[in-house]
Write a protein that holds these residues in place. Structure first.
Motif, PDB file in Angstrom:
ATOM      1  N   ALA A  79       0.856  -1.188   0.000  1.00  0.00           N
ATOM      2  CA  ALA A  79       0.000   0.000   0.000  1.00  0.00           C
ATOM      3  C   ALA A  79       0.890   1.235   0.000  1.00  0.00           C
ATOM      4  CB  ALA A  79      -0.912   0.019   1.224  1.00  0.00           C
ATOM      5  N   ALA A  80       0.654   2.149  -0.930  1.00  0.00           N
ATOM      6  CA  ALA A  80       1.365   3.431  -0.980  1.00  0.00           C
ATOM      7  C   ALA A  80       0.369   4.534  -0.640  1.00  0.00           C
ATOM      8  CB  ALA A  80       1.976   3.663  -2.353  1.00  0.00           C
ATOM      9  N   VAL A  81       0.620   5.238   0.445  1.00  0.00           N
ATOM     10  CA  VAL A  81      -0.343   6.226   0.966  1.00  0.00           C
ATOM     11  C   VAL A  81       0.008   7.610   0.421  1.00  0.00           C
ATOM     12  CG1 VAL A  81      -1.372   7.224   3.029  1.00  0.00           C
ATOM     13  CG2 VAL A  81      -0.609   4.831   3.054  1.00  0.00           C
ATOM     14  N   GLN A  82      -0.824   8.102  -0.494  1.00  0.00           N
ATOM     15  CA  GLN A  82      -0.646   9.440  -1.061  1.00  0.00           C
ATOM     16  C   GLN A  82      -1.433  10.412  -0.189  1.00  0.00           C
ATOM     17  OE1 GLN A  82      -0.219  10.191  -5.403  1.00  0.00           O
ATOM     18  NE2 GLN A  82      -2.192  11.209  -5.216  1.00  0.00           N
ATOM     19  N   MET A  83      -0.722  11.137   0.659  1.00  0.00           N
ATOM     20  CA  MET A  83      -1.351  11.879   1.748  1.00  0.00           C
ATOM     21  C   MET A  83      -0.907  13.338   1.782  1.00  0.00           C
ATOM     22  SD  MET A  83       0.986  10.521   4.974  1.00  0.00           S
ATOM     23  CE  MET A  83       0.660  11.923   6.052  1.00  0.00           C
ATOM     24  N   PRO A  84      -1.715  14.209   2.382  1.00  0.00           N
ATOM     25  CA  PRO A  84      -1.244  15.550   2.732  1.00  0.00           C
ATOM     26  C   PRO A  84      -0.452  15.473   4.029  1.00  0.00           C
ATOM     27  CG  PRO A  84      -3.508  15.311   3.414  1.00  0.00           C
ATOM     28  CD  PRO A  84      -3.127  14.006   2.755  1.00  0.00           C
ATOM     29  N   THR A  85       0.347  16.473   4.291  1.00  0.00           N
ATOM     30  CA  THR A  85       1.132  16.533   5.525  1.00  0.00           C
ATOM     31  C   THR A  85       0.863  17.858   6.226  1.00  0.00           C
ATOM     32  OG1 THR A  85       2.877  15.193   4.510  1.00  0.00           O
ATOM     33  CG2 THR A  85       3.459  16.398   6.481  1.00  0.00           C
ATOM     34  N   GLU A 105      -3.832   5.619  11.319  1.00  0.00           N
ATOM     35  CA  GLU A 105      -5.140   5.250  10.783  1.00  0.00           C
ATOM     36  C   GLU A 105      -5.013   4.651   9.384  1.00  0.00           C
ATOM     37  OE1 GLU A 105      -7.337   8.871  11.043  1.00  0.00           O
ATOM     38  OE2 GLU A 105      -7.694   8.696  13.207  1.00  0.00           O
ATOM     39  N   ALA A 106      -4.092   5.182   8.576  1.00  0.00           N
ATOM     40  CA  ALA A 106      -3.884   4.653   7.225  1.00  0.00           C
ATOM     41  C   ALA A 106      -3.323   3.235   7.269  1.00  0.00           C
ATOM     42  CB  ALA A 106      -2.955   5.570   6.440  1.00  0.00           C
ATOM     43  N   ILE A 107      -2.393   2.972   8.178  1.00  0.00           N
ATOM     44  CA  ILE A 107      -1.846   1.616   8.325  1.00  0.00           C
ATOM     45  C   ILE A 107      -2.963   0.638   8.696  1.00  0.00           C
ATOM     46  CG2 ILE A 107      -0.317   0.143   9.706  1.00  0.00           C
ATOM     47  CD1 ILE A 107       1.505   2.663  10.023  1.00  0.00           C
ATOM     48  N   PHE A 154      10.483  -4.518  -9.352  1.00  0.00           N
ATOM     49  CA  PHE A 154       9.299  -3.733  -9.053  1.00  0.00           C
ATOM     50  C   PHE A 154       9.732  -2.357  -8.538  1.00  0.00           C
ATOM     51  CE2 PHE A 154       7.707  -8.078  -8.722  1.00  0.00           C
ATOM     52  CZ  PHE A 154       6.566  -7.993  -9.509  1.00  0.00           C
ATOM     53  N   SER A 155       8.942  -1.343  -8.878  1.00  0.00           N
ATOM     54  CA  SER A 155       9.261   0.023  -8.479  1.00  0.00           C
ATOM     55  C   SER A 155       8.000   0.699  -7.955  1.00  0.00           C
ATOM     56  CB  SER A 155       9.827   0.799  -9.672  1.00  0.00           C
ATOM     57  OG  SER A 155      10.101   2.135  -9.343  1.00  0.00           O
ATOM     58  N   ILE A 156       8.127   1.352  -6.798  1.00  0.00           N
ATOM     59  CA  ILE A 156       6.997   2.027  -6.160  1.00  0.00           C
ATOM     60  C   ILE A 156       7.390   3.468  -5.878  1.00  0.00           C
ATOM     61  CG2 ILE A 156       5.456   2.044  -4.170  1.00  0.00           C
ATOM     62  CD1 ILE A 156       6.462  -0.977  -3.794  1.00  0.00           C
ATOM     63  N   SER A 157       6.592   4.404  -6.373  1.00  0.00           N
ATOM     64  CA  SER A 157       6.774   5.820  -6.040  1.00  0.00           C
ATOM     65  C   SER A 157       5.620   6.262  -5.160  1.00  0.00           C
ATOM     66  CB  SER A 157       6.798   6.690  -7.302  1.00  0.00           C
ATOM     67  OG  SER A 157       8.053   6.634  -7.934  1.00  0.00           O
ATOM     68  N   CYS A 158       5.949   6.857  -4.003  1.00  0.00           N
ATOM     69  CA  CYS A 158       4.936   7.374  -3.091  1.00  0.00           C
ATOM     70  C   CYS A 158       5.197   8.862  -2.888  1.00  0.00           C
ATOM     71  CB  CYS A 158       4.981   6.623  -1.763  1.00  0.00           C
ATOM     72  SG  CYS A 158       3.649   7.072  -0.629  1.00  0.00           S
ATOM     73  N   ILE A 181      -5.028   5.751  -1.215  1.00  0.00           N
ATOM     74  CA  ILE A 181      -4.077   4.665  -0.954  1.00  0.00           C
ATOM     75  C   ILE A 181      -4.028   3.787  -2.195  1.00  0.00           C
ATOM     76  CG2 ILE A 181      -3.481   2.680   0.476  1.00  0.00           C
ATOM     77  CD1 ILE A 181      -4.978   3.928   2.785  1.00  0.00           C
ATOM     78  N   LEU A 182      -2.845   3.636  -2.763  1.00  0.00           N
ATOM     79  CA  LEU A 182      -2.661   2.733  -3.902  1.00  0.00           C
ATOM     80  C   LEU A 182      -2.358   1.333  -3.385  1.00  0.00           C
ATOM     81  CD1 LEU A 182      -0.399   4.593  -6.509  1.00  0.00           C
ATOM     82  CD2 LEU A 182      -2.891   4.392  -6.491  1.00  0.00           C
TER      83      LEU A 182
END
Length: 279
Positions: free
Chosen positions: A8-14, A28-30, A206-210, A244-245
């Motif tokens: 899971a890749a979490v695309q979030m605001p900070t 909460e996302a986890i 495999f490649s993951i961009s978050c 979340i991807l």
């Protein structure tokens, strides 16, 4: 690597300089990712603890340093507690205080296992622009060999240096995790998708961009997180939304593509001496 690695890749605001709010969101996302998709690994963007920096400004710099913490601090401890509770691996970016030198920072990523233990860390190696006023570059490029797979980590600008990602592949990486705070002003959003697919295809991994979304000061961030298979096919990709991807990384696909195109055997290191010459 695991036969089928669920990520899971979490695309979030900070929230700027508020680790407590960011930690609450991330925990909460986890929990959500584990409940929704029973994932093995949850990934968060670069500098997720307190957000990005701004142009050189000593008053801001003082506040930013005071908001940072060491890896032993409450932000990482909170993530570790949730990783243990949910039984997942977690990779998160953070603003790390230097362990000894007061007022000095690293731009770091931490890998935590399902027991809540720190497997390792990566400190950003390539420091662009005015980030140089805030962050010390790291000095190592490690691959973390875990029961779910061999994981290499890069942070933002690191991912634009194929020399580094090839080094990680030669050290055994099967999964490349790239954490980003890529902003609107520097690149078109689609670039992140291109980089993700290219780094994967170059190394048959495999490649993951978050990446993050939202805004810090006058800087906004465009998301466009993505997951690529070893030949550049997208398993998941986002636009600018908070999301979340999810993706499943198959070990058989990795092996099939490396059997089909043995890029490591076909290398010609005798022809690459220019890569290590100083400018």
């Amino acid at each position: 690597m695991k036969e089928n690695l669920r990520i899971a890749a979490v695309q979030m605001p900070t929230v700027w300089m508020d680790y407590k709010e960011n930690l609450k969101y991330m925990k909460e996302a986890i929990e959500r990712a584990k409940e929704e998709q029973n994932v093995d690994l949850v990934i968060f963007p670069e500098l997720s603890s307190i957000g990005y920096i701004r142009e050189r400004n000593k008053q801001f710099g003082c506040k930013y340093i005071k908001s940072a913490e060491k890896i032993s601090g409450p932000f990482v401890s909170g993530i570790a507690q949730q990783a243990k509770k949910s039984g997942v691996y977690v990779i998160t970016g953070m603003t790390e205080l230097h362990p000894e030198i007061t007022g000095s920072l690293y731009n770091s990523a931490v890998l935590i296992d399902p027991r809540g233990d720190i497997v390792g860390k990566h400190r950003k190696l390539h420091i662009p622009g005015y980030e140089k006023h805030y962050f010390i570059p790291g000095s190592s490029a490690e691959v973390f060999k875990t029961p779910i797979g061999n994981i290499g980590i890069t942070i933002c600008y690191d991912g634009q240096f194929p020399e580094l990602t090839r080094t990680l592949a030669l050290k055994g990486a099967e999964v490349l995790v790239m954490l980003w705070n890529m902003p609107d002003f520097s690149n078109p959003p689609e670039l992140l998708h291109y980089i993700t697919a290219t780094r994967a295809a170059e190394n048959r991994m495999f490649s993951i961009s978050c990446n993050r979304i939202g805004q810090d000061g006058e800087i906004s961030f465009f998301g466009h997180s993505a997951v690529s298979d070893p030949v550049g096919n997208f398993l998941a990709k986002a636009e600018r939304e908070e999301t979340i991807l999810y993706a499943t990384l198959s070990r058989d696909v990795l092996l099939e593509e490396r059997a089909q195109q043995p890029v490591f055997r076909d290398r010609r290191p005798d022809m690459y001496s220019e890569l290590i010459k100083p400018l």
